[in-house]
Design an enzyme around this catalytic site. Structure first.
Site, PDB file in Angstrom:
ATOM      1  N   ALA A 123       3.884 -55.849  28.083  1.00 16.38           N
ATOM      2  CA  ALA A 123       4.062 -57.342  27.687  1.00 16.38           C
ATOM      3  C   ALA A 123       2.563 -57.770  27.295  1.00 16.38           C
ATOM      4  O   ALA A 123       1.699 -57.457  28.004  1.00 16.38           O
ATOM      5  CB  ALA A 123       4.984 -58.096  28.039  1.00 16.38           C
ATOM      6  N   THR A 124       2.306 -58.664  26.105  1.00 16.69           N
ATOM      7  CA  THR A 124       1.197 -59.406  25.985  1.00 16.69           C
ATOM      8  C   THR A 124       0.802 -60.424  27.090  1.00 16.69           C
ATOM      9  O   THR A 124       1.860 -61.128  27.526  1.00 16.69           O
ATOM     10  CB  THR A 124       1.388 -59.977  24.581  1.00 16.69           C
ATOM     11  OG1 THR A 124       1.595 -58.893  23.624  1.00 16.69           O
ATOM     12  CG2 THR A 124      -0.124 -60.696  24.386  1.00 16.69           C
ATOM     13  N   THR A 125      -0.212 -60.067  27.755  1.00 15.69           N
ATOM     14  CA  THR A 125      -0.595 -60.967  28.679  1.00 15.69           C
ATOM     15  C   THR A 125      -1.663 -62.130  28.429  1.00 15.69           C
ATOM     16  O   THR A 125      -1.515 -63.177  28.947  1.00 15.69           O
ATOM     17  CB  THR A 125      -1.215 -60.106  29.884  1.00 15.69           C
ATOM     18  OG1 THR A 125      -2.604 -59.565  29.302  1.00 15.69           O
ATOM     19  CG2 THR A 125      -0.321 -59.124  30.454  1.00 15.69           C
TER      20      THR A 125
END
Length: 270
Positions: free
Chosen positions: A30-32
């Site tokens: 997932a986008t962090t």
């Protein structure tokens, strides 16, 4: 209106489940943190409507890369959204809202726009986005945006109310309404200026001048801002109107910009 959270703006940067050389499925990623971002969005209520303002810059990290990124988007004829944060997530939110608006038109009782009242009012869109953002946050894959929603509330019979609406939702689903709003760096720099100059009965020209002054100050003080801006408004008579981008006049002759700092005999930079 049918509200589905399952299509809540799937991030184009979230990778699918790749397989390793051993045939095992790798964990989902997932986008962090946001990568391509827009900065402040400002909003203010005035006599007869609501107005939003934002610049058109999207920064790729610290690089001012995209200078025509439009972040003020109409949802329907009486609702407008603007967002700071990750631009691809804003595109996902826009696609989701347009999909819902199209579904409402297709399932309305009439095909004629003047005979249907199925469009969501601004407060409905704001409440829906609050659920979407909170849902994505609980999945540990948030949409990295602060979204400002502007428009008008709705009467019990489905007609547009005379009461304007201005609300914001952040990336974890926190939401509130106010007469003046600012996201991003504008929450530190522009919001105090808005509080000082705001009047509930201000006219449209006064509201626009106030927002332009705030955007100009942000251009001076925010290294992720630009003086190429857009202004958008929602009125009961004209609906949603979004301006074409234009450049603000700037003035760089202030003493603080040209005097030496720290008595080091430099050119005025820090």
């Amino acid at each position: 209106m049918s509200l589905s959270l399952q299509s809540g703006g799937t991030s184009s940067r979230a990778l699918p489940h790749p397989t390793t050389s051993s045939g095992l499925t790798a964990p989902a990623e997932a986008t962090t943190r946001p990568i391509t971002t827009g900065t402040s969005v400002l909003g203010v209520k005035y006599n007869g409507g609501v107005m939003l303002a934002a610049d058109t810059l999207c920064s790729y990290g610290s690089l001012a890369k995209y200078k025509n990124a439009r972040r003020l988007l109409p949802v329907n004829s009486r609702t407008l959204v603007g967002a700071s944060g990750e631009y691809s997530d804003l595109q996902s939110i826009s696609d989701l809202l347009r999909r819902n608006a199209l579904e409402d038109r297709c399932t309305a009782d009439s095909l004629y726009e003047e005979e249907t009242q199925s469009e969501e009012c601004a407060k409905e869109v704001w409440s829906y986005l609050r659920a979407v953002m909170y849902n994505r946050r609980n999945k540990m894959n948030p949409l990295w945006n602060d979204v400002v929603v502007a428009g008008f509330k709705q009467n019990a019979d489905g007609t547009t109310s005379d009461e304007p609406f201005l609300g914001v939702v952040d990336k974890i689903g926190t939401a509130y309404e106010d007469d003046i709003l600012a996201t991003g760096f504008g929450g530190y720099i522009a919001l105090p200026l808005l509080r000082e100059k705001y009047s509930p009965n201000m006219e449209e020209g006064e509201a626009r001048a106030l927002l332009e002054d705030c955007l100009r100050i942000l251009f001076y003080r925010d290294c992720r801002a630009l003086n190429r801006v857009q202004i958008a408004k929602v009125t009961k008579e004209s609906g949603v109107l979004v301006s074409e981008p234009y450049e603000l006049d700037t003035h760089w002759e202030f003493k603080g910009f040209i005097t030496n700092k720290g008595e080091m005999g430099t050119d005025g930079g820090w």
